[in-house]
Design a protein around this motif. Structure first.
Motif, mmCIF file in Angstrom:
data_model
loop_
_atom_site.group_PDB
_atom_site.id
_atom_site.type_symbol
_atom_site.label_atom_id
_atom_site.label_comp_id
_atom_site.label_asym_id
_atom_site.label_seq_id
_atom_site.Cartn_x
_atom_site.Cartn_y
_atom_site.Cartn_z
ATOM 1 N N THR A 81 1.015 -0.870 0.224
ATOM 2 C CA THR A 81 0.021 0.252 0.005
ATOM 3 C C THR A 81 0.411 0.912 -0.278
ATOM 4 N N ILE A 82 0.261 2.426 0.259
ATOM 5 C CA ILE A 82 0.590 3.785 0.083
ATOM 6 C C ILE A 82 1.394 4.203 1.732
ATOM 7 N N ALA A 83 0.690 3.486 2.383
ATOM 8 C CA ALA A 83 1.123 3.948 3.429
ATOM 9 C C ALA A 83 2.509 2.778 4.052
ATOM 10 N N ASP A 84 2.297 1.599 3.143
ATOM 11 C CA ASP A 84 3.544 0.909 3.251
ATOM 12 C C ASP A 84 4.742 1.731 3.285
ATOM 13 N N ASN A 85 4.254 2.100 2.504
ATOM 14 C CA ASN A 85 5.670 2.430 1.448
ATOM 15 C C ASN A 85 6.408 4.333 1.848
ATOM 16 N N ILE A 86 5.394 4.688 2.058
ATOM 17 C CA ILE A 86 5.585 5.483 3.542
ATOM 18 C C ILE A 86 6.874 5.430 4.444
ATOM 19 N N ARG A 87 5.692 4.221 5.005
ATOM 20 C CA ARG A 87 6.202 3.680 6.479
ATOM 21 C C ARG A 87 7.801 3.286 6.215
ATOM 22 N N ASP A 118 1.434 9.533 12.375
ATOM 23 C CA ASP A 118 2.901 10.345 11.135
ATOM 24 C C ASP A 118 2.862 9.836 9.863
ATOM 25 N N VAL A 119 2.288 8.514 9.280
ATOM 26 C CA VAL A 119 2.225 8.935 7.443
ATOM 27 C C VAL A 119 2.350 10.284 7.158
ATOM 28 N N MET A 120 0.533 10.172 8.135
ATOM 29 C CA MET A 120 0.151 11.449 6.907
ATOM 30 C C MET A 120 0.455 12.317 7.432
ATOM 31 N N ALA A 121 0.560 12.658 8.485
ATOM 32 C CA ALA A 121 1.885 13.952 8.161
ATOM 33 C C ALA A 121 2.441 14.616 7.870
ATOM 34 N N ALA A 122 3.885 13.413 7.541
ATOM 35 C CA ALA A 122 5.029 12.678 6.750
ATOM 36 C C ALA A 122 4.241 13.733 5.046
ATOM 37 N N ALA A 123 2.832 12.526 4.411
ATOM 38 C CA ALA A 123 2.706 13.209 3.471
ATOM 39 C C ALA A 123 2.204 14.490 3.152
ATOM 40 N N ARG A 124 1.346 14.931 3.738
ATOM 41 C CA ARG A 124 0.922 16.681 3.692
ATOM 42 C C ARG A 124 2.331 17.535 3.306
ATOM 43 N N ILE A 125 3.538 17.095 4.177
ATOM 44 C CA ILE A 125 3.978 18.658 4.393
ATOM 45 C C ILE A 125 4.571 18.280 2.967
ATOM 46 N N ALA A 143 1.598 15.155 -1.102
ATOM 47 C CA ALA A 143 1.047 14.119 -1.045
ATOM 48 C C ALA A 143 -0.080 13.826 -1.294
ATOM 49 N N HIS A 144 -0.596 14.153 0.107
ATOM 50 C CA HIS A 144 -1.983 13.719 0.764
ATOM 51 C C HIS A 144 -3.142 13.843 -0.113
ATOM 52 N N GLU A 145 -3.294 15.233 -0.926
ATOM 53 C CA GLU A 145 -4.243 15.296 -1.975
ATOM 54 C C GLU A 145 -4.494 14.225 -2.439
ATOM 55 N N PHE A 146 -3.451 13.816 -3.555
ATOM 56 C CA PHE A 146 -3.525 13.006 -4.466
ATOM 57 C C PHE A 146 -3.580 11.479 -3.783
ATOM 58 N N ILE A 147 -3.628 11.461 -2.776
ATOM 59 C CA ILE A 147 -3.183 9.854 -2.125
ATOM 60 C C ILE A 147 -5.022 9.382 -1.691
ATOM 61 N N GLN A 148 -5.462 11.286 -1.344
ATOM 62 C CA GLN A 148 -7.099 10.995 -0.609
ATOM 63 C C GLN A 148 -7.748 11.389 -2.152
ATOM 64 N N ALA A 149 -7.422 11.162 -3.084
ATOM 65 C CA ALA A 149 -8.037 11.020 -4.282
ATOM 66 C C ALA A 149 -8.301 9.032 -5.156
ATOM 67 N N LEU A 150 -6.921 8.310 -4.383
ATOM 68 C CA LEU A 150 -6.966 7.587 -5.036
ATOM 69 C C LEU A 150 -8.765 6.468 -4.577
ATOM 70 N N PRO A 151 -8.696 5.354 -4.704
ATOM 71 C CA PRO A 151 -9.870 4.531 -4.305
ATOM 72 C C PRO A 151 -10.091 4.120 -3.331
ATOM 73 N N GLU A 152 -9.108 4.284 -2.812
ATOM 74 C CA GLU A 152 -8.916 3.550 -1.226
ATOM 75 C C GLU A 152 -8.318 4.237 -0.050
ATOM 76 N N GLY A 153 -7.728 5.605 -0.495
ATOM 77 C CA GLY A 153 -6.565 6.717 0.126
ATOM 78 C C GLY A 153 -4.860 6.073 0.177
ATOM 79 N N TYR A 154 -4.761 5.859 1.848
ATOM 80 C CA TYR A 154 -4.100 5.230 2.098
ATOM 81 C C TYR A 154 -3.627 3.940 1.853
ATOM 82 N N ASP A 155 -5.022 3.421 1.835
ATOM 83 C CA ASP A 155 -4.704 1.641 1.501
ATOM 84 C C ASP A 155 -4.668 1.501 -0.227
#
Length: 610
Positions: free
Chosen positions: A452-458, A468-475, A478-490
């Motif tokens: 998953t995307i979360a696994d790759n950031i983690r 922590d994963v979402m905070a890093a993605a926001r900085i 990347a958070h916006e395009f991740i949230q637009a994906l069908p399953e988000g961080y998963d």
């Protein structure tokens, strides 16, 4: 001269024999090393093996009793007793075979699982230079195909070989016990039956190996073309690939057809010779029964043992080739396990970095040449100090040695001369794990893994929580395009992040580096080959990523490093100059040339001297 030729031939045979013996020795050593922890299961398997072999040999005597005491006496009671004994033996054989099959298969699977874990653990610690000098497909083949061969041999072939060896020895003994005269006929005719079978068997084994190689060619061709399917289709190369692939498949089929024909002849020859020999024995034994020299039960038992001996001999000839394959596979695995890493995991003089790490770096008269190109110096007598918290940009033409400095900092290689220090400690006196905790890398082509995307950031910090994963993605924007994906961080990523744009991959890599929270940041052309919008988003993310960290930036786009504290100009592994953008534009010809090329069509002034 003939004597000399014979001497060379003998020498070659001697060398080949030593090589084969060495392979067998390595195979046995590897097997002993990994089987030793499971000695109880091995002992149980051997007991079951001897028990089933004994029961199988006892079936011949059960058959003799059934014929002589059950059928010949024409007594239903005796027949029932004989059949009862026969079924007891059969039940014993069934339960013994269950125990043998389960234990032997368990040992094979368990040992191969241990081998795979040890090989994988060793491969993870080998220096990156090893993979530059060896084909990855060959390493994967050793890791998968060779271990599968060992699993088959340890979990099946060895058991078959031992069982049939016991059958062969016990069967020959019982042949002489049952009827010495007929046994003598069998032994005299044995070479006439076995030699042709061994001859054809060797040809079949050679063709089987050749057939496997051709099948491997088929798989390799398919894998190569499907991996590069976009290139194949972009150049309309499908007709040529279809034609070439058809040739590869037909070649494999031609060899398989030859192998099948030889195997069919082997089967025909084996049946003819073995059944012919048994026919001779039945003829001679039948005459003895007619003349009252032997009983029908003894003849039936003798034929049973003769069949056992024939089958056992044939099975042993078949598994010899498998055992030789296993010896080759084991030697290749041992070679992998014995491959040393050029980077010592535990230095002889070990030091520990003080906490927290400040992040100051120093290169002292560093020189380096890649092992594959020992005659080409990549870094030449380089000395440099980078203060903690400083941002240093590395610029220069391709091949200047910029990425090599990153490799040396991360200790993928050790310098041939000089020292690299972090907070005053020699990197060679630190374990690679402790050293690499000090660095966060954002490569030019980010490596994304299946998951998953979360696994790759983690990936940088496996124990990080979702917040922590979402905070890093926001900085990292990347958070916006991740949230637009069908399953988000998963959302599951394909191989190498297939389906994401270059800018999205780069932002995930920046989020990963943020999560690592290391004191030294290495940016390897993080914005190269990106569109303007992606570059703008990444440029917005970089200041927070670089804050309070020592940062080394490799960049071909000078506009991205104009505000670095210092810029180092590197060419052919030698420092040409170091200073700010304005200073270098005024005094360094190489930097002036790079600046003019890049700012020629830009509104930004180069500030070069007239």
């Amino acid at each position: 001269m003939p004597l000399s030729g014979a001497g060379c031939s003998n020498q070659r045979l001697s060398t080949r024999s030593r090589t084969i013996a060495s392979k067998h020795q390595r195979a046995l050593t590897l097997a002993r090393q990994f089987i030793r922890p499971y000695h109880r299961a091995v002992a149980g398997a051997l007991v079951a093996l001897v028990f089933t072999a004994g029961v199988t040999l006892s079936l011949g005597q059960g058959l003799r009793i059934l014929v002589d005491q059950g059928l010949a006496t024409q007594s239903p009671q005796m027949l029932a007793q004989a059949l009862g004994l026969f079924f007891v033996l059969v039940l014993g054989l069934a339960f013994g075979s269950f125990a043998r099959f389960y234990l032997v298969s368990w040992i094979g699977e368990r040992v191969v699982a241990d081998i795979r874990k040890q090989v994988f653990n060793h491969l993870l610690d080998l220096h990156p230079g090893f993979y530059e000098q060896n084909r990855s497909l060959e390493i994967q083949s050793r890791f998968t195909a060779d271990t599968t061969v060992l699993q088959s041999v340890i979990g099946s072939t060895v058991s078959i070989a031992l069982r049939n060896a016991l059958m062969l020895i016990g069967g020959v003994i019982l042949l002489f016990v049952t009827n010495p005269k007929l046994a003598g006929i069998i032994i005299l005719g044995f070479p006439l039956v076995i030699v042709p079978i061994l001859f054809f068997g060797r040809r079949v084994r050679n063709l089987s190996r050749l057939s496997q190689d051709r099948v491997a060619d088929v798989g390799s061709y398919v894998g190569e073309n499907l991996t590069q399917i976009k290139t194949v289709q972009a150049f309309n190369h499908q007709p040529h690939d279809r034609e070439r692939f058809a040739g590869v498949v037909e070649n494999a089929f031609a060899i398989a057809r030859t192998r099948i024909r030889q195997r069919a002849w082997l089967t025909t020859l084996a049946i003819s010779l073995v059944m012919g020999a048994i026919g001779v024995v039945i003829w001679v034994g039948g005459l003895d029964v007619i003349h009252g020299h032997t009983s029908p039960g003894e003849l039936a038992a003798f034929v049973f043992y003769a069949l056992l001996v024939g089958v056992a001999a044939g099975a042993i000839s078949e598994v010899i080739g498998e055992l030789q394959r296993a010896a080759g596979a084991a030697s290749r695995i041992v070679e992998l396990l014995n491959t040393p890493s050029d980077i010592e995991p535990e230095p002889t003089v070990s030091q520990t970095l003080p906490q927290p790490v400040q992040g100051s770096l120093e290169f002292r008269n560093v020189g380096f040449r890649y092992p594959t190109r020992p005659d080409v110096p990549v870094i030449r007598d380089l000395s440099l100090i980078v203060k903690a918290g400083e941002t240093l940009a590395l610029v220069g033409p391709s091949g200047a040695g910029k990425s090599t400095l990153f490799d040396l900092l991360l200790r993928f290689y050790d310098p041939d001369q000089g020292q690299i220090l972090i907070d005053g400690h020699d990197s060679r006196q630190l374990t690679p794990a402790d050293l690499r905790r000090c660095f966060a890398l954002v490569p030019q082509n980010p490596a994304l893994f299946h998951g998953t995307i979360a696994d790759n950031i983690r990936y940088a910090r496996p124990d990080a929580n979702d917040a922590d994963v979402m905070a890093a993605a926001r900085i990292a924007h990347a958070h916006e395009f991740i949230q637009a994906l069908p399953e988000g961080y998963d959302t599951n990523l394909g191989d190498t992040g297939l389906g994401l744009s270059g800018g999205q991959k780069q932002r995930l890599a920046i989020a990963r580096a943020l999560l690592a929270d290391a004191p030294v940041l290495l940016l390897d052309e993080a914005t190269s080959a990106l569109d303007a919008e992606s570059e703008h988003l990444i440029q917005q993310a970089l200041p927070q990523l670089m804050a309070d960290r020592t940062t080394l930036v490799i960049a071909h786009r000078l506009a991205t490093v104009q505000h670095a504290h210092r810029i180092l100009v590197l060419d052919h592994g030698v420092i040409q100059d170091i200073g700010t953008h304005d200073e270098l534009v005024q005094r360094n010809p190489l930097y002036q040339r790079l600046a003019k090329l890049q700012f020629r069509e830009s509104d930004q002034p180069v500030n070069a001297p007239n």
